[in-house]
Scaffold this active site. Structure first.
Site, PDB file in Angstrom:
ATOM      1  N   ILE A 137       0.855  -1.170   0.000  1.00 37.22           N
ATOM      2  CA  ILE A 137       0.000   0.000   0.000  1.00 37.22           C
ATOM      3  C   ILE A 137       0.892   1.222   0.000  1.00 37.22           C
ATOM      4  O   ILE A 137       1.829   1.321   0.799  1.00 37.22           O
ATOM      5  CB  ILE A 137      -0.936   0.024   1.230  1.00 37.22           C
ATOM      6  CG1 ILE A 137      -1.912  -1.155   1.178  1.00 37.22           C
ATOM      7  CG2 ILE A 137      -1.716   1.329   1.284  1.00 37.22           C
ATOM      8  CD1 ILE A 137      -1.420  -2.406   1.797  1.00 37.22           C
ATOM      9  N   CYS A 138       0.659   2.129  -0.934  1.00 37.77           N
ATOM     10  CA  CYS A 138       1.369   3.399  -0.986  1.00 37.77           C
ATOM     11  C   CYS A 138       2.883   3.174  -1.050  1.00 37.77           C
ATOM     12  O   CYS A 138       3.366   2.447  -1.914  1.00 37.77           O
ATOM     13  CB  CYS A 138       0.954   4.244   0.218  1.00 37.77           C
ATOM     14  SG  CYS A 138       1.399   5.990   0.124  1.00 37.77           S
ATOM     15  N   THR A 139       3.647   3.746  -0.111  1.00 38.18           N
ATOM     16  CA  THR A 139       5.100   3.631  -0.153  1.00 38.18           C
ATOM     17  C   THR A 139       5.607   2.283   0.326  1.00 38.18           C
ATOM     18  O   THR A 139       6.820   2.064   0.364  1.00 38.18           O
ATOM     19  CB  THR A 139       5.761   4.742   0.689  1.00 38.18           C
ATOM     20  OG1 THR A 139       5.302   4.628   2.044  1.00 38.18           O
ATOM     21  CG2 THR A 139       5.420   6.112   0.133  1.00 38.18           C
TER      22      THR A 139
END
Length: 349
Positions: A137-139
């Site tokens: 998720i995301c970074t």
């Protein structure tokens, strides 16, 4: 929950070594890897989707949950998040029991240190072959990339850090304009709330569209946000232009898509010459006025195709395309599917 509890569940704790065999009568194990300074929503957002699936499953009479959730870290101490709250890991990385159905890595501003955490990246390398699917998720894409799991694959991350991922890991093909990307068994999602989109997509894979849609409605979130394919990275940058005159024009245009949105009309509204308006718009947004308008109109068409049964001609007029033929041509170029194909796949009706 400590290691003794994990052992009591009847699973073997071992190093990843054997292929994953998953009994269909058991809950699917979702393991979320966290690290210091995670973004809270990156962690709890997707996990709430799986928890919602369990609640709905129980409400229709299923005795066992669909998913079992573990949160793991390099240590078993509370892990700080972006909002000051802490998350208590289920166990340490080396205590994770196998098999694992879904292995996810949360995101947050602590991704730089996470990439340097050899225990974490080593765990991801060792565990990946023995999880049915692996995602971020995301970074969280950065630790996956640091572990070498994104080499030769397509991936995405938060739009603001996509160039950094591309620069630091040149073997990764970064697709900035996606909510989530699946490449084989590896899934990566864009920023923050995109983790919810990814979790819904995983549930759809496991239990079908109708059940995933029910989960989305229970959580009061879109099932297929912007078609579940297009990311808002460029639009986000456009919407938050720092030049007041450009921002005012953007906001007005987004609310008047059926009006004349040519450069002469927009520059007149901004009180600028065409040349100066073009220059300032591109400088502020990274896109031309025509590109901005086209994206806004396509996005509006997506929403109407998803949520209404309006005829294609009506959708075209409402969104400023003028004709169904123009809508069909532009939509297909932008989305990769005709409006009819898109509606058939993503309609919420």
């Amino acid at each position: 929950m400590g290691a003794d509890v994990i052992a009591a569940k009847g699973r073997r704790r071992a190093r990843p070594g054997a292929p994953v065999y998953w009994r269909q009568d058991l809950p699917r194990r979702v393991v979320m890897v966290i690290f210091p300074d995670i973004t809270a929503l990156d962690t709890v957002g997707p996990l709430e989707v799986f928890a919602t699936a369990n609640l709905i499953s129980a409400s229709i009479g299923r005795e066992k949950p669909l998913y079992e959730i573990d949160v793991v870290a390099s240590h078993d101490q509370p892990v700080p998040t972006s909002i000051g709250l802490t998350v208590n890991p289920t166990c340490k990385l080396e205590e994770v029991a196998f098999p694992v159905d879904t292995l996810l890595v949360s995101g947050g501003l602590g991704q730089v240190a996470a990439c340097l955490d050899r225990r974490l990246t080593g765990f991801l390398r060792a565990a990946s072959p023995h999880a049915r699917r692996v995602g971020s998720i995301c970074t969280g894409a950065f630790p996956l990339a640091a572990a070498g799991l994104l080499d030769g694959r397509s991936a995405t991350t938060h739009w603001a850090l996509a160039k950094e991922l591309e620069r630091d890991y040149p073997k990764v093909t970064v697709e900035i304009d996606r909510i989530f990307v699946r490449d084989g068994k590896i899934y990566t999602s864009a920023g923050v709330t995109a983790g919810i989109d990814l979790a819904l997509a995983l549930i759809e894979e496991d239990h079908g569209r109708a059940f995933a849609l029910r989960c989305a409605r229970s959580m009061v979130v879109p099932f297929k946000r912007a078609g579940g394919q297009a990311q808002f990275s460029v639009q986000l940058q456009e919407q938050f232009a720092t030049t007041p005159a450009v921002q005012r024009v953007q906001e007005w245009a987004a609310e008047h898509l059926a009006d004349d949105l040519t450069v002469p009309a927009l520059s007149a509204r901004a009180g600028m010459s065409r040349r100066n308006f073009n220059r300032m718009f591109r400088q502020a947004t990274g896109a031309t006025p025509a590109e901005f308008v086209e994206r806004q109109r396509v996005d509006a068409a997506r929403r109407l195709l998803e949520s209404t049964d309006q005829r294609l001609e009506s959708v075209a007029v409402a969104c400023g395309f003028g004709s169904a033929d123009t809508l069909r041509r532009v939509f297909t170029r932008r989305v990769g599917a005709t409006p009819s194909q898109y509606r058939e796949r993503f309609s919420l009706g």
